[in-house]
Design an enzyme around this catalytic site. Structure first.
Site, PDB file in Angstrom:
ATOM      1  N   GLY A  19       0.802  -1.222   0.000  1.00 42.14           N
ATOM      2  CA  GLY A  19       0.000   0.000   0.000  1.00 42.14           C
ATOM      3  C   GLY A  19       0.835   1.272   0.000  1.00 42.14           C
ATOM      4  O   GLY A  19       0.472   2.256  -0.649  1.00 42.14           O
ATOM      5  N   ASN A  20       1.987   1.250   0.701  1.00 45.33           N
ATOM      6  CA  ASN A  20       2.804   2.469   0.775  1.00 45.33           C
ATOM      7  C   ASN A  20       3.390   2.852  -0.588  1.00 45.33           C
ATOM      8  O   ASN A  20       3.693   4.010  -0.826  1.00 45.33           O
ATOM      9  CB  ASN A  20       3.944   2.297   1.799  1.00 45.33           C
ATOM     10  N   LYS A 133     -10.287 -10.072   5.819  1.00 42.71           N
ATOM     11  CA  LYS A 133      -9.458  -9.165   5.015  1.00 42.71           C
ATOM     12  C   LYS A 133      -9.879  -7.714   5.245  1.00 42.71           C
ATOM     13  O   LYS A 133     -10.992  -7.326   4.883  1.00 42.71           O
ATOM     14  CB  LYS A 133      -9.604  -9.536   3.539  1.00 42.71           C
ATOM     15  N   LYS A 214      -3.048 -10.227  -1.537  1.00 38.09           N
ATOM     16  CA  LYS A 214      -2.179 -10.060  -2.712  1.00 38.09           C
ATOM     17  C   LYS A 214      -0.813 -10.735  -2.531  1.00 38.09           C
ATOM     18  O   LYS A 214      -0.202 -11.154  -3.506  1.00 38.09           O
ATOM     19  CB  LYS A 214      -2.000  -8.585  -3.066  1.00 38.09           C
ATOM     20  N   LYS A 276       2.798 -11.481   4.496  1.00 40.68           N
ATOM     21  CA  LYS A 276       3.999 -11.336   3.662  1.00 40.68           C
ATOM     22  C   LYS A 276       4.987 -12.460   3.974  1.00 40.68           C
ATOM     23  O   LYS A 276       5.541 -13.098   3.070  1.00 40.68           O
ATOM     24  CB  LYS A 276       4.667  -9.974   3.911  1.00 40.68           C
TER      25      LYS A 276
END
Ligand SMILES: NC(=O)OP(=O)(O)O
Length: 313
Positions: A19-20, A133, A214, A276
């Site tokens: 997102g960043n 989510k 994702k 992640k």
């Protein structure tokens, strides 16, 4: 690499944009701020592309798809668009911004292409019963209590709540062969945005209402493409154990088994570093050479093995 014959057979790297990289470190969501953040990310990616890496980009969509979902809350049938369609819309929305920024940054390269990507999920995945989510804006406890949809506390601070939607496990990327063909032609591909549009195969393909993680889909795609490296770009240079405690320690080179141990010990933030590290771990456990977590500005050094959390067998 100058022509297709030189590219054929090269192993791409899959780079997942957090997102960043799309919204900026402060999470600003105006389009001018998004364009600025994406342009900065494109400059950082261009260094890796100039260095000869065949990059396939994936990206998140939590803020964007959550915003579209909010807009849908007051829409009645027949105009209401289901969540799988909204995910597809965010692939175009974000893919457009990323494509344009890359084309501007790399005017002498082949144009980049965004692939609307479907990902197969299991219709009986228990995730459909328990939304986890986080999408869209953050809320205070009082605001969350007033919402007509399900929310969950996802972080500390003043606005710790977010809407949650089902997030089944990704099984297979439908368009993997088409993505491979584009990569072999030297095209810079943006694919599997927002974790891919979730679909089930029941004779035909059918969209289902969910948002897939994702990072998990990036792992599935990287494996299907035979990628050498999976890179997850985020806002910290390393994954940490004991994050934000007196015992905080960056993970540099780490085996999947050690990552599993940390996951079981409850390290890594739910909905942030945890998926992640799960994705990195799975990628290497299933035969990938290495998976890396780092920031966009350290991408080249991380690819050279000099920084970032490097998960290797
Ligand atoms: N789909 C998805 O994982 O998006 P975020 O990374 O933005 O949460």
């Amino acid at each position: 690499m100058d022509d297709d014959s030189q590219r054929a057979g090269t192993e791409p790297i899959v780079v997942a944009l957090g997102g960043n990289t799309l919204l900026g470190s402060q999470g600003h969501w105006t389009f001018d701020e998004q364009r600025e953040a994406v342009a900065r990310t494109a400059r950082q990616l261009a260094d890796a592309i100039h260095a000869g890496y065949d990059v396939v980009l994936t990206h998140g969509n939590g803020p964007q798809v959550g915003t579209l979902l909010l807009q849908q809350d007051n829409v009645e049938e027949p105009a209401r668009r289901p969540l799988d369609v909204l995910v597809a819309e965010t692939q175009a929305q974000i893919g457009y911004l990323v494509q344009q920024a890359l084309d501007n940054e790399l005017p002498d390269s082949t144009d980049s292409v965004t692939v609307v990507t479907q990902v197969v999920v299991d219709p009986d995945d228990p995730a459909f019963e328990t939304p986890t989510k986080p999408v869209g804006p953050f809320y205070t406890e009082a605001q969350a209590a007033e919402r007509a949809f399900e929310t969950r506390r996802v972080r500390s601070g003043d606005r710790p709540y977010r809407r949650v939607v089902p997030s089944p496990e990704p099984i297979e990327v439908v368009e993997d062969e088409e993505i491979t063909s584009l990569v072999e032609r030297g095209t810079l591909v943006v694919a599997a945005g927002g974790g891919g549009v979730p679909v089930v195969r029941d004779g035909t393909l059918r969209g289902v209402e969910a948002v897939v993680d994702k990072d998990k889909t990036s792992q599935v795609l990287a494996a299907e493409l035979g990628a050498e490296t999976l890179v997850v770009l985020t806002d910290v240079e390393f994954a940490y154990v004991g994050y934000e405690t007196a015992d905080e320690r960056p993970l540099r080179r780490v085996s999947p088994a050690a990552v599993r141990g940390h996951l079981e010990a409850g390290e890594f933030g739910e909905g942030s570093m945890r998926p992640k590290m799960e994705a990195c771990c799975r990628f290497v456990e299933r035969g990938g050479e290495r998976a890396v977590v780092t920031t966009p500005d350290r991408l080249l050094e991380a690819l050279a093995g000099e920084t970032g959390t490097q998960v290797r067998a």
